[in-house]
Scaffold this active site. Structure first.
Site, PDB file in Angstrom:
ATOM      1  N   CYS A   1       2.305 -95.761  30.891  1.00 47.81           N
ATOM      2  CA  CYS A   1       2.996 -96.803  31.629  1.00 47.81           C
ATOM      3  C   CYS A   1       3.720 -97.732  30.670  1.00 47.81           C
ATOM      4  O   CYS A   1       4.221 -98.764  31.060  1.00 47.81           O
ATOM      5  CB  CYS A   1       2.092 -97.524  32.616  1.00 47.81           C
ATOM      6  SG  CYS A   1       0.663 -98.321  31.964  1.00 47.81           S
TER       7      CYS A   1
ATOM      8  N   CYS B   1     -15.798-107.022  24.795  1.00 50.96           N
ATOM      9  CA  CYS B   1     -15.571-108.063  23.793  1.00 50.96           C
ATOM     10  C   CYS B   1     -15.744-109.402  24.495  1.00 50.96           C
ATOM     11  O   CYS B   1     -16.515-109.504  25.453  1.00 50.96           O
ATOM     12  CB  CYS B   1     -14.194-107.922  23.162  1.00 50.96           C
ATOM     13  SG  CYS B   1     -12.846-108.129  24.345  1.00 50.96           S
TER      14      CYS B   1
END
Lengths: 364, 68
Positions: A181, A323
């Site tokens: 994309c 994270c």
């Protein structure tokens, strides 16, 4: 003599049609490959008020298809430049410059000032967001989209049995279902055609001319010169995906990350770690990052280490990264997926800051 | 993204009794389809629920496009 004489002498259009165009307010989302030709024709046809929403600047590689702009415009903002160029040609038309990308925080307010929306955006997140906003505000939406040598165009939320994007594709694709994309190639004339078809449908809706392209999607294949129409009926299931209120719309997550990774929830991440064979759940934050999270089912491999050395994850089939906020893990997951295309690589959405993360949910 | 991975832009496929079975068989024959998003059309009508097949229908795989 009028600029619109050749339109007003048309039997089914006439002065009445022209008057309707003049009174109309159309929002064009994206002044790109689709937006440029659409804007040009809407303005030339005499649409009285045109909103141009785009937060991007013109770059040289846009010029093959973004036909309002030329070499001298590179680096300039798209929405403002498009309005300026069109205003020069047609000073009597009102152009509203919206120099930002639409998102679910600003869309309802912006859209509410228009009668019709033309979607010339370039990503699925925005497309679903605009679809839902138009459903909530009950605005007709002229959708156009392209991929390489193919295009599709249709009209949503209009007519006696209105359909919407979710009738066609109930949910946005996951990032792994969109192979690339990021930027793909496109022959500039393709969005020229599709954007012009969008403007055509917008003009038909406003002026009440002919039969509008609703309840069917028109596919065009540039290589085979083939047009293909597919009929679409309303599907009660499609409503499930549309937020039930404006508040629900504003808090819905429309971000579809364009990494090669798939985003998953904490719930899924912990469940999969426990129940999927050969899976590893990795905290990729640096060792000094707060809040600390030590659990037996979580491995600590800082991103600085993981970027250089994948030894510790190599033996697993399912690699789940998190994270602090989900951004680095998404990027890193994309990198890992490139290295190990046969593995499943996931990023935990929202990271450790997410309300459902073990840090937040265990404190309660 | 889809057409370029299939053997031909147009091809014949063994008979399946309905659209669900067809999708299953297509996924089996072309496993990469499982990772791609697309809708099915049978004789130019979008499939929104299980649709019985006779065997002579024209089936189209319709991926969503996002480019603009």
């Amino acid at each position: 003599m009028s600029r619109f004489e050749r339109q007003t002498i048309l039997p089914d259009f006439g002065h009445e049609g022209q008057q309707k165009l003049k009174a109309a307010r159309v929002l064009v989302v994206g002044a790109g490959g689709l937006g440029c030709p659409a804007l040009l024709h809407l303005a030339a046809a005499g649409v009285g008020t045109i909103g141009i929403a785009d937060g991007d600047n013109i770059s040289e590689s846009n010029l093959n298809r973004q036909t309002l702009f030329g070499q001298q415009h590179t680096g300039r903002p798209k929405a403002e430049t498009a309005a300026e160029l069109l205003k020069e040609k047609y000073p009597d038309i009102t152009f509203n410059v919206i120099p930002e990308f639409l998102n679910n925080k600003n869309a309802l307010e912006i859209l509410s000032g228009y009668d019709l929306v033309l979607d010339g955006s370039d990503n699925f997140g925005t497309r679903y967001m605009i679809n839902d906003a138009c459903m909530l505000l009950n605005k007709p939406l002229v959708m156009g989209a392209i991929y390489q040598y193919e295009g599709q165009v249709t009209v949503f939320n209009y007519g006696e049995t209105p359909v919407n994007y979710r009738d066609l594709y109930p949910d946005p694709p996951q990032s792994h279902e969109v192979p690339n994309c990021s930027e793909t190639g496109v022959l500039g004339v393709l969005p020229g055609l599709i954007g012009t078809l969008q403007a055509t449908e917008a003009i038909k809706i406003i002026s009440g001319l002919g039969k509008v392209l609703t309840n069917k999607v028109l596919f065009y294949n540039l290589k085979t010169s083939g047009f293909f129409e597919v009929a679409v009926s309303p599907n009660s299931d499609s409503e499930k995906g549309i937020p039930s209120s404006e508040d629900a719309f504003r808090s819905k997550d429309y971000n579809i990350t364009c990494g090669l990774s798939e985003n998953i929830s904490w719930e899924k991440a912990l469940d999969w770690k426990q129940n999927l064979k050969s899976s590893i759940l990795v905290d990729i934050r640096e060792p000094d990052e707060e809040p600390l999270l030590k659990r037996e089912d979580i491995d600590q491999i800082p991103i600085s280490v993981l970027a250089e050395d994948q030894e510790r994850v190599r033996s697993f089939e399912n690699i789940i990264l998190f994270c602090k906020s989900g951004q680095r893990s998404d990027r890193m997951a994309g990198e890992l997926k490139k290295q190990f295309p046969e593995k499943k690589v996931f990023s935990v959405e929202g990271g450790i800051l997410h309300p459902a993360s073990p840090v937040n949910s265990e404190e309660k | 993204m889809l057409a370029e991975k299939l053997p031909q832009p147009k091809f014949e496929f063994p008979y399946q009794k309905d659209s669900d079975e067809l999708l299953k068989a297509l996924n089996q024959e072309y496993p990469f389809l499982e990772d791609l998003k697309f809708s099915l059309a049978v004789d130019k009508q979008l499939v929104q629920e299980k649709t019985p097949l006779k065997g002579s229908e024209e089936i189209a795989l319709l991926p969503p496009f996002s480019g603009g």
